[in-house]
Design a protein around this motif. Structure first.
Motif, short mmCIF file in Angstrom:
data_model
loop_
_atom_site.label_atom_id
_atom_site.label_comp_id
_atom_site.label_asym_id
_atom_site.label_seq_id
_atom_site.Cartn_x
_atom_site.Cartn_y
_atom_site.Cartn_z
N VAL A 192 0.93 -1.05 -0.06
CA VAL A 192 0.11 -0.03 0.03
C VAL A 192 0.88 1.18 -0.04
O VAL A 192 1.85 1.13 0.43
N PHE B 231 -2.96 7.80 3.18
CA PHE B 231 -3.92 7.68 4.26
C PHE B 231 -3.40 8.60 5.46
O PHE B 231 -4.35 8.52 6.17
N PRO C 296 -9.09 5.74 0.30
CA PRO C 296 -8.51 6.41 1.57
C PRO C 296 -9.56 7.14 2.26
O PRO C 296 -9.63 7.03 3.71
N LYS D 28 -7.13 -4.89 0.02
CA LYS D 28 -7.83 -4.42 1.00
C LYS D 28 -7.13 -4.36 2.25
O LYS D 28 -7.28 -3.64 3.24
N GLU E 6 -4.66 -1.76 2.87
CA GLU E 6 -5.31 -0.76 3.05
C GLU E 6 -5.85 -0.21 4.11
O GLU E 6 -6.01 0.84 4.53
#
Length: 242
Positions: A37, A42, A131, A159, A162
């Motif tokens: 990621v 984020f 995000p 995912k 993330e």
């Protein structure tokens, strides 16, 4: 055919330990380079900021799943778990859909048929919004099924990384693939394909803020191992030693 092709290569790069075991059994050289990621996407997104941008209720407990809505992803188990959480302050968001959103339409029919009213379906959203959505959540869910070998052992869900980067508590099924990354320190693990146990896990996180906070903090620590840069460095090192 695969075995013949694989033997033509000096080395192979795979995304999970489950896949590496298959190659090891064939006497083939390989390395595991999990998915990863971009952490900076984020950073500095608060829950309030994310919800304001997405026009989401600031007062609700929001539980989010992202990805396709195929059965092997465990989303129908998650839908049944959602039905067991009878709390008007809890809202589930299923973010995603593929193949012209055909999987979304199938899920809509399922929710109507079984009168599951606390799930909202967004359909496909642009990747740059992920995000924001993840940062808006109180809980993130990875309900992978254990019924198929691909989902149970071979996958490295994008995912998952993330979710870790978002710094929110994760409730995930205890499949071998998920447990290559997740454990009791960075996620709340539940039985796969079991809506009752999934609902129990979600309720425990909803009602236990200290645990939720601890898992979110540990998720951010864990994800530092899984950046794209570190993945590339690992692959280059492997190639240079073949």
């Amino acid at each position: 055919i695969h075995k013949f092709l694989w033997r033509q290569f000096n080395g192979l790069i795979v995304i999970s330990q489950g896949l590496k075991k298959v190659l090891d059994a064939q006497g083939l050289s390989s390395i595991v380079a999990e998915d990863a990621v971009d952490i900076k996407e984020f950073k500095e997104i608060s829950k309030a900021t994310a919800r304001n941008k997405l026009n989401l209720d600031l007062k609700k407990k929001i539980i989010i799943y992202t990805g396709s809505l195929y059965e092997r992803k465990g989303v129908y188990v998650l839908a049944n778990a959602a039905k067991k959480i009878d709390d008007p302050n809890v809202l589930f968001l299923f973010i995603g859909g593929v193949n012209g959103n055909s999987d979304v339409l199938k899920m809509k029919k399922y929710l109507v048929k079984y009168q599951i009213t606390n799930i909202n379906l967004t359909g496909f959203v642009s990747p740059d919004l992920i995000p924001l959505y993840l940062s808006s959540a109180d809980i993130l869910v990875l309900p992978s099924s254990a019924k198929g070998k691909e989902s149970r052992e071979y996958t490295s869900p994008m995912k998952l990384f993330e979710y870790l980067a978002a710094g929110r508590p994760i409730v995930a099924t205890s499949t071998p693939a998920n447990e290559e990354i997740l454990n009791d320190n960075n996620a709340y693990l539940v039985q796969p394909d079991n809506p009752e146990d999934l609902a129990r896990g979600l309720k425990n996180i909803i009602n236990n803020y200290p645990l939720a906070r601890k898992l979110g903090i540990n998720a951010v620590i864990e994800v530092k191992k899984y950046t794209w840069t570190k993945r590339v460095d690992k692959i280059i090192k492997y190639i240079s030693n073949i």
